[in-house]
Scaffold this active site. Sequence first.
Site, PDB file in Angstrom:
ATOM      1  CB  CYS A 117      -0.936   0.014   1.198  1.00 25.17           C
ATOM      2  SG  CYS A 117      -2.207  -1.250   1.111  1.00 25.17           S
ATOM      3  CG  ASP A 147       2.421   5.352   3.463  1.00 23.98           C
ATOM      4  OD1 ASP A 147       3.512   5.873   3.279  1.00 23.98           O
ATOM      5  OD2 ASP A 147       1.343   5.830   3.067  1.00 23.98           O
ATOM      6  CB  CYS A 154       6.023   9.990   1.397  1.00 29.28           C
ATOM      7  SG  CYS A 154       4.722  10.275   2.596  1.00 29.28           S
ATOM      8  CB  CYS A 209       1.625  10.446   7.155  1.00 23.97           C
ATOM      9  SG  CYS A 209       2.028  10.208   5.429  1.00 23.97           S
TER      10      CYS A 209
END
Length: 293
Positions: free
Chosen positions: A35, A37, A61, A105
């Site tokens: 996915c 992350d 990221c 995130c």
Amino acid sequence: MWDYTDKLKDHFFNPRNVGEIKNPDGVGEVGSLACGDALKLTFELDENGRIKDAKFKTFGCASAIATSSVLTEMIKGKMLDEAAKITNKDIADYLGGLPEQKMHCSVMGREALEAAVENYRTGGKKKHELEGNIVCTCFGVTDKEIERVIRENNLTTVEEVTNYCKAGGGCGGCKGEIEKIIETIQGDRVKQPIHPSPRKSTKLTNIQKIQLIQQTINEQIRPALRADGGNIELIDVDGNKVIVAFRGMCAQCQLAEFTLKDVVEAKLREFVSQDLYVEEDKDSAQQPHNHRG
Ligand code: FES
């Protein structure tokens, strides 16, 4: 190029507490490489139940790395119960904000923390499991997770849900289902307006006033407008003047003027302050007219 805060850049270029604790008291693993992350959080407690050390390993990221890094800083030194109360918004705020598209995130950080605390409390016997039924198969997101990010962050659109948990950001096949979840929650809010409650004359700071105005728009006003195919955006607050723009409604429509005074202003006076008055920012109003009926 994303608009990152200096604090976020600092935690990306100089991440703190990278690695993995040997023999940790709690381990939380969320996300998946497939996915895009993934985060593994480990922590160690002292004899009083305070988090003595925390480390992370993240694949993702710049925002994923920075949020993981600040999360370890936020929880170190805290009692476990206190750390467990940290929300995704707390993590984003600690960084001085995150781009909307990267809010997922902060949600991943909060989920890893919850998983690690659960792992500790169950003596490592229970793995953190996804609750609910999978709605977004592209990213493995369940209806319960979607409901939670909507309620905790006052989300009102599918796009916002995608920003916060990725659901809907792949093939798009789940967008109809997400829309239904949003509508159900907005229906609940209209039926049970628990929060905010009508207030009288308590003095508000400017920040409190703006937050309460936004909250009242999200919970009291927008659901009613959406039911009629419209929407509203808060543009600015200048003293007691609240400037809003209608979306999906014609700026010249007489009903819009009625809505401005009899719905928007009335609700803001009821829930925020009797002194408020509302003006429409016609320059940013969108065309075309979209009233139903
Ligand atoms: S099923 Fe959700 S984006 Fe594909």
